[in-house]
Design a protein around this motif. Structure first.
Motif, PDB file in Angstrom:
ATOM      1  N   ASP A 277      -8.547   2.398   1.332  1.00 38.10           N
ATOM      2  CA  ASP A 277      -7.493   1.492   1.800  1.00 38.10           C
ATOM      3  C   ASP A 277      -8.154   0.326   2.539  1.00 38.10           C
ATOM      4  O   ASP A 277      -8.632   0.478   3.651  1.00 38.10           O
ATOM      5  CB  ASP A 277      -6.532   2.278   2.712  1.00 38.10           C
ATOM      6  CG  ASP A 277      -5.396   1.423   3.252  1.00 38.10           C
ATOM      7  OD1 ASP A 277      -5.411   0.200   3.033  1.00 38.10           O
ATOM      8  OD2 ASP A 277      -4.496   1.990   3.909  1.00 38.10           O
TER       9      ASP A 277
ATOM     10  N   THR B  97       0.838  -1.199   0.000  1.00 34.59           N
ATOM     11  CA  THR B  97       0.000   0.000   0.000  1.00 34.59           C
ATOM     12  C   THR B  97       0.873   1.249   0.000  1.00 34.59           C
ATOM     13  O   THR B  97       0.502   2.285  -0.542  1.00 34.59           O
ATOM     14  CB  THR B  97      -0.886   0.008   1.269  1.00 34.59           C
ATOM     15  OG1 THR B  97      -1.548  -1.250   1.350  1.00 34.59           O
ATOM     16  CG2 THR B  97      -1.906   1.110   1.235  1.00 34.59           C
ATOM     17  N   GLN B  98       2.040   1.099   0.621  1.00 36.55           N
ATOM     18  CA  GLN B  98       2.965   2.237   0.722  1.00 36.55           C
ATOM     19  C   GLN B  98       3.249   2.824  -0.665  1.00 36.55           C
ATOM     20  O   GLN B  98       3.120   4.018  -0.892  1.00 36.55           O
ATOM     21  CB  GLN B  98       4.262   1.713   1.355  1.00 36.55           C
ATOM     22  CG  GLN B  98       5.267   2.753   1.700  1.00 36.55           C
ATOM     23  CD  GLN B  98       5.012   3.362   3.069  1.00 36.55           C
ATOM     24  OE1 GLN B  98       4.085   2.970   3.765  1.00 36.55           O
ATOM     25  NE2 GLN B  98       5.822   4.326   3.435  1.00 36.55           N
TER      26      GLN B  98
ATOM     27  N   SER C 158       0.052  -7.809   3.116  1.00 34.39           N
ATOM     28  CA  SER C 158       0.845  -7.673   4.344  1.00 34.39           C
ATOM     29  C   SER C 158       0.169  -8.289   5.553  1.00 34.39           C
ATOM     30  O   SER C 158       0.836  -8.766   6.461  1.00 34.39           O
ATOM     31  CB  SER C 158       1.118  -6.197   4.639  1.00 34.39           C
ATOM     32  OG  SER C 158       2.013  -5.686   3.696  1.00 34.39           O
ATOM     33  N   LYS C 159      -1.159  -8.252   5.599  1.00 35.47           N
ATOM     34  CA  LYS C 159      -1.868  -8.778   6.780  1.00 35.47           C
ATOM     35  C   LYS C 159      -2.294 -10.227   6.578  1.00 35.47           C
ATOM     36  O   LYS C 159      -2.248 -11.013   7.505  1.00 35.47           O
ATOM     37  CB  LYS C 159      -3.131  -7.946   7.081  1.00 35.47           C
ATOM     38  CG  LYS C 159      -2.891  -6.469   7.149  1.00 35.47           C
ATOM     39  CD  LYS C 159      -2.159  -6.091   8.395  1.00 35.47           C
ATOM     40  CE  LYS C 159      -1.724  -4.644   8.317  1.00 35.47           C
ATOM     41  NZ  LYS C 159      -0.833  -4.230   9.369  1.00 35.47           N
TER      42      LYS C 159
ATOM     43  N   THR D 281      -3.603  -5.145   0.108  1.00 34.17           N
ATOM     44  CA  THR D 281      -2.239  -5.589   0.419  1.00 34.17           C
ATOM     45  C   THR D 281      -2.244  -7.036   0.894  1.00 34.17           C
ATOM     46  O   THR D 281      -3.261  -7.516   1.402  1.00 34.17           O
ATOM     47  CB  THR D 281      -1.634  -4.683   1.520  1.00 34.17           C
ATOM     48  OG1 THR D 281      -0.316  -5.131   1.831  1.00 34.17           O
ATOM     49  CG2 THR D 281      -2.465  -4.687   2.793  1.00 34.17           C
TER      50      THR D 281
ATOM     51  N   ARG E 268       5.915  -7.609   0.437  1.00 32.91           N
ATOM     52  CA  ARG E 268       5.801  -6.331  -0.270  1.00 32.91           C
ATOM     53  C   ARG E 268       5.004  -6.454  -1.570  1.00 32.91           C
ATOM     54  O   ARG E 268       5.461  -6.034  -2.644  1.00 32.91           O
ATOM     55  CB  ARG E 268       7.184  -5.687  -0.563  1.00 32.91           C
ATOM     56  CG  ARG E 268       8.088  -5.459   0.613  1.00 32.91           C
ATOM     57  CD  ARG E 268       7.468  -4.769   1.797  1.00 32.91           C
ATOM     58  NE  ARG E 268       6.816  -3.497   1.511  1.00 32.91           N
ATOM     59  CZ  ARG E 268       5.680  -3.137   2.106  1.00 32.91           C
ATOM     60  NH1 ARG E 268       5.044  -3.919   2.973  1.00 32.91           N
ATOM     61  NH2 ARG E 268       5.158  -1.970   1.835  1.00 32.91           N
TER      62      ARG E 268
HETATM   63  C1  LIG Z   1      -4.187   1.403   7.338  1.00 37.68           C
HETATM   64  C2  LIG Z   1      -3.122   0.538   6.746  1.00 37.68           C
HETATM   65  N1  LIG Z   1      -3.037   0.420   5.414  1.00 37.68           N
HETATM   66  C3  LIG Z   1      -2.107  -0.359   4.843  1.00 37.68           C
HETATM   67  C4  LIG Z   1      -1.199  -1.064   5.600  1.00 37.68           C
HETATM   68  C5  LIG Z   1      -0.221  -1.989   4.924  1.00 37.68           C
HETATM   69  O1  LIG Z   1       0.745  -1.331   4.210  1.00 37.68           O
HETATM   70  P1  LIG Z   1       1.741  -2.129   3.242  1.00 37.68           P
HETATM   71  O2  LIG Z   1       0.919  -2.822   2.222  1.00 37.68           O
HETATM   72  O3  LIG Z   1       2.588  -1.059   2.665  1.00 37.68           O
HETATM   73  O4  LIG Z   1       2.510  -3.095   4.093  1.00 37.68           O
HETATM   74  C6  LIG Z   1      -1.218  -0.946   6.993  1.00 37.68           C
HETATM   75  C7  LIG Z   1      -0.215  -1.638   7.806  1.00 37.68           C
HETATM   76  O5  LIG Z   1      -0.119  -1.559   8.990  1.00 37.68           O
HETATM   77  C8  LIG Z   1      -2.233  -0.140   7.573  1.00 37.68           C
HETATM   78  O6  LIG Z   1      -2.321  -0.028   8.910  1.00 37.68           O
END
Ligand SMILES: Cc1ncc(COP(=O)(O)O)c(C=O)c1O
Length: 488
Positions: free
Chosen positions: A298, A197-198, A330-331, A328, A338
């Motif tokens: 998001d 997401t970054q 990531s979770k 994402t 990434r």
């Molecule tokens: C609100 C939110 N969006 C996105 C993300 C994930 O970001 P990324 O995909 O860059 O790891 C997080 C991670 O903690 C988050 O809290």
């Protein structure tokens, strides 16, 4: 001058080349010093037992490359100014830096020079209610390794990507998954694979926002998003959040500058955990259409909902091209993968694809292939199902422990989804004292305060529960209750 060199007449490298290498190395390592006289070709040839022509050949090359110089009638010397010295210039000393004119920076560079992004300090006490990461111990590592090993046997993933948008089968798998699970309306052609997401947020800033333009965002909200917006010179308009999510009504109040974009986490507002209600979703979409504003949705952890049926993504409810959807892995998998994605309105796709390509060309292909197979073979959804019930158990234990130890002293927020919940606490202690007392009994807690733009006069803690087991959760909350004491 005596000069020992080791040459090997049996080596495949010609002697003149060996001699050149040895002399060059001696000069560069300081064995031969600048302005030092070196033996004549005749005497070196004699002492090494090689032909004079071999020595002259090496000397000529070193002369032509600027390592040696001849002084007529005097002999051959090591140059005072060496070519490699020019190539690898010495680091600038701190004292010299002060006297040099400042490096001209862009507006972006200047902003970064004025800021110092600190990685969030994470608690590392024996029981830490850290939030943000999934339960790594539950990850199907063996399966992932098998897929990685299967695909790394070929070389097909080693070349530059030929698809600027990301690995097409992965885009297709994501589009299919999103339309089924999140009611997102999209084709693979609208999906761009991003570095989480970054990067998705950063790319959207580049193509949508001019410095000085206004972005409305949830307050409290996601710190990384706020930092990215500020780095691009955006003006931030904090919008409060209540138990039904972003207070959309606040957006409709007159503001000096038009709002170009609204950033929201509607499925599980970060950090309060609120779900944006359906009426508010419709209100937000109508407002965006009327004001020609874009919505950045998001959807970072919507996979983990407990009990309630998920509300369709804003993107799927929209009739216009006003929602940009971001997701994402990531979770649901792990953050160092990434891999995230953008689902874009068709008109934005060709612009965003180029921005992405210019920024980092593409993501590693092997991981994209492995992830595709993981999704297509059904492992993603079965992993999500397994994790949902794992997290749900932890969540219930946490809620029960909080209620039984703190009772009326606390209000629990946003416990119906995600990997964390938020607690509003009645206390006479300051935030710092809360953290300090928790630390003293070996419990790590995190404050909600850093996520606010407009400071709130409340004590709020965020509790992540993904990385603990039920016993740790119960013990941690019992210890915390003792440390923090009873209500005021
Ligand atoms: C609100 C939110 N969006 C996105 C993300 C994930 O970001 P990324 O995909 O860059 O790891 C997080 C991670 O903690 C988050 O809290």
């Amino acid at each position: 001058m005596d000069f020992t060199l080791s040459l090997d007449p049996n080596a495949p490298i010609p002697l003149h080349q060996q001699l050149y290498n040895e002399l060059r190395r001696s000069i560069l390592t300081g064995r031969l010093l600048p302005q030092q006289r070196i033996p004549s070709s005749r005497s070196l040839a004699k002492s090494l037992g090689i032909s004079r022509t071999t020595v002259t050949q090496s000397y000529d090359r070193l002369l032509s490359e600027g390592y040696l110089e001849t002084i007529h009638g005097s002999g051959t010397y090591v140059c005072s100014q060496l070519p490699d010295e020019l190539l690898h210039s010495a680091p600038i000393q701190p004292a010299d830096r002060q006297t040099q004119p400042p490096i001209h920076l862009s507006q972006y560079g200047n902003y970064l020079a004025r800021t110092s992004i600190q990685l969030q300090k994470e608690p590392n006490q024996p029981i830490s209610f850290r939030y943000g990461s999934p339960a790594f111990d539950c990850f199907p590592l063996k399966l992932w390794r098998r897929l990685l090993s299967r695909h790394s046997r070929t070389t097909q993933w080693m070349d530059y990507a030929t698809d600027m948008q990301g690995y097409h089968p992965l885009r297709a798998a994501i589009a299919q998954y999103l339309s089924r699970v999140r009611a997102v309306q999209c084709t693979p052609e609208q999906v761009i694979i991003t570095n989480g997401t970054q990067q998705a947020l950063d790319l959207m800033m580049r193509i949508l926002i001019e410095p000085g333009e206004t972005i409305a965002l949830e307050d409290p909200g996601y710190l990384s998003a706020r930092r990215i917006f500020l780095s691009h010179g955006a003006r931030l308009l904090p919008i409060p959040v209540d138990e039904a999510g972003l207070v959309v009504e606040t957006l409709t109040k007159p503001v000096a500058e038009p709002i170009r974009l609204v950033y929201v986490t509607p499925s599980h507002q970060f950090p309060t955990g609120a779900t944006l209600s359906l009426p508010r979703r419709l209100e937000l979409l109508a407002w965006a259409m009327q004001h020609h504003a874009m919505i950045l949705e998001d959807d970072y952890d919507s996979e983990f909902r407990y009990g309630d049926r998920p509300i369709p993504a804003l993107q799927g409810l929209s009739q216009a091209q006003s929602v940009i959807y971001m997701g994402t892995f990531s979770k649901v998998l792990f953050p160092s993968l990434r891999i995230g994605y953008l689902v874009l309105p068709p008109d934005l796709v060709p612009i965003a694809v180029q921005a992405k390509w210019l920024s980092d060309r593409h993501l590693p292909i092997l991981e994209q292939i492995v992830l595709t197979e993981f999704i297509v073979e059904g492992h993603l959804e079965s992993h999500i199902r397994k994790m949902r019930s794992f997290y749900d158990q932890n969540r219930q234990v946490l809620v029960q422990a909080l209620q039984s130890h703190f009772g009326e002293q606390i209000t629990i927020l946003g416990e119906k989804a995600g990997l964390h919940l938020m607690v509003r606490l009645q206390t006479n202690l300051s935030d710092e004292e809360l953290v300090q007392r928790a630390t003293q009994v070996g419990v790590g807690v995190m404050l909600a305060r850093p996520h606010y733009l407009v400071p709130a006069d409340r004590h709020e803690l965020i509790f992540g529960y993904s990385e603990l087991n039920p016993t740790q959760i119960q013990t941690g909350i019992a210890q915390l209750a003792q440390a923090i004491g009873s209500p005021p």
